[in-house]
Scaffold this motif. Structure first.
Motif, PDB file in Angstrom:
ATOM      1  N   THR A  28       4.283 -29.196  34.129  1.00 21.72           N
ATOM      2  CA  THR A  28       4.742 -27.881  35.290  1.00 21.72           C
ATOM      3  C   THR A  28       4.404 -29.164  36.438  1.00 21.72           C
ATOM      4  OG1 THR A  28       2.998 -26.364  34.441  1.00 21.72           O
ATOM      5  CG2 THR A  28       5.062 -26.071  33.463  1.00 21.72           C
ATOM      6  N   THR A  30       4.297 -28.341  40.572  1.00 25.51           N
ATOM      7  CA  THR A  30       5.361 -27.207  41.168  1.00 25.51           C
ATOM      8  C   THR A  30       5.302 -28.243  42.929  1.00 25.51           C
ATOM      9  OG1 THR A  30       4.836 -25.567  40.801  1.00 25.51           O
ATOM     10  CG2 THR A  30       4.862 -25.121  43.013  1.00 25.51           C
ATOM     11  N   GLU A  88       8.346 -23.359  40.121  1.00 28.26           N
ATOM     12  CA  GLU A  88       7.257 -23.931  38.726  1.00 28.26           C
ATOM     13  C   GLU A  88       8.407 -24.722  38.192  1.00 28.26           C
ATOM     14  OE1 GLU A  88       3.703 -23.903  36.993  1.00 28.26           O
ATOM     15  OE2 GLU A  88       5.802 -22.882  35.158  1.00 28.26           O
ATOM     16  N   ARG A  90       9.834 -27.879  35.383  1.00 25.17           N
ATOM     17  CA  ARG A  90       9.170 -27.963  33.668  1.00 25.17           C
ATOM     18  C   ARG A  90      10.192 -29.666  33.746  1.00 25.17           C
ATOM     19  NH1 ARG A  90       7.726 -24.883  30.419  1.00 25.17           N
ATOM     20  NH2 ARG A  90       9.576 -24.767  28.381  1.00 25.17           N
ATOM     21  N   ASP A 111      14.105 -26.136  36.061  1.00 29.40           N
ATOM     22  CA  ASP A 111      13.480 -24.618  36.797  1.00 29.40           C
ATOM     23  C   ASP A 111      12.955 -23.656  36.141  1.00 29.40           C
ATOM     24  OD1 ASP A 111      16.198 -24.043  37.263  1.00 29.40           O
ATOM     25  OD2 ASP A 111      16.130 -24.114  39.815  1.00 29.40           O
ATOM     26  N   ALA A 112      13.020 -22.951  36.303  1.00 30.79           N
ATOM     27  CA  ALA A 112      13.109 -21.587  35.667  1.00 30.79           C
ATOM     28  C   ALA A 112      14.883 -20.678  35.119  1.00 30.79           C
ATOM     29  CB  ALA A 112      12.614 -20.635  36.247  1.00 30.79           C
TER      30      ALA A 112
END
Ligand SMILES: CC(C)(COP(=O)(O)OP(=O)(O)OC[C@H]1O[C@@H](n2cnc3c(N)ncnc32)[C@H](O)[C@@H]1OP(=O)(O)O)[C@@H](O)C(=O)NCCC(=O)NCCSC(=O)Cc1ccccc1
Length: 131
Positions: A28, A30, A88, A90, A111-112
């Motif tokens: 992960t 950011t 965040e 991945r 992304d999420a």
């Protein structure tokens, strides 16, 4: 798994290893403004570092403990600009094939919500002994 924890550049960028199985890892990270370029978006090196590391650690996780690998070449594709608003990210790395001396791996940066920001394929050289 200690050798797979972030060191140096990845640590500096706040990249973390959050999942690892044989031949598979998730990192992960950011994109804070610290990694932006003059255009106000993340420098390509940020995504490239996440993707290269995901490929390298996925390959490392598939090797015997005494072995290690290094990237011989990596091809990165940038599918969407990254800013802090992406949240965040991945980096999901998978080994596609292993021989005695080479590994071929791929990684995706999402992304999420699963939006794809980058992808990579990588060829790695497998050294029989750690140096
Ligand atoms: C180690 C080597 C690749 C080669 O060693 P040298 O002493 O120079 O030469 P030597 O003659 O000993 O060759 C040995 C074997 O290698 C083979 N071969 C050589 N070139 C190629 C080729 N292009 N393509 C295919 N094979 C090639 C050669 O045929 C021989 O095969 P053999 O054993 O006889 O069957 C060296 O040039 C190097 O370190 N490069 C920089 C790599 C680097 O810094 N990457 C970035 C850091 S990694 C990262 O950040 C990501 C990451 C994160 C986390 C975790 C993991 C990854």
């Amino acid at each position: 798994m200690d050798r797979e924890q972030p060191h140096g550049l990845t640590k500096l960028l706040g990249i973390e290893l959050v999942e690892a199985e044989e031949g598979y890892v998730v990192l992960t990270g950011t994109a804070t403004p610290d990694v932006y370029n003059m255009l106000g978006i993340a420098h390509g090196g940020f995504a490239a570092t996440l993707l290269d590391s995901a490929c390298g650690l996925a390959a490392t996780s598939a090797l015997p403990d005494a072995s290690h690998c290094v990237t011989l070449e990596v091809k990165v594709a940038y599918h969407a600009a990254i800013t802090e608003d992406a949240g965040e990210l991945r980096a999901i790395g998978n080994v596609l094939s292993l021989t005695r001396r080479t590994a071929y791996a791929e990684a995706k940066l999402v992304d999420a919500n699963g939006k794809l920001y980058g992808s990579a394929t990588s060829t790695l050289y497998i050294a029989p002994q750690r140096t």
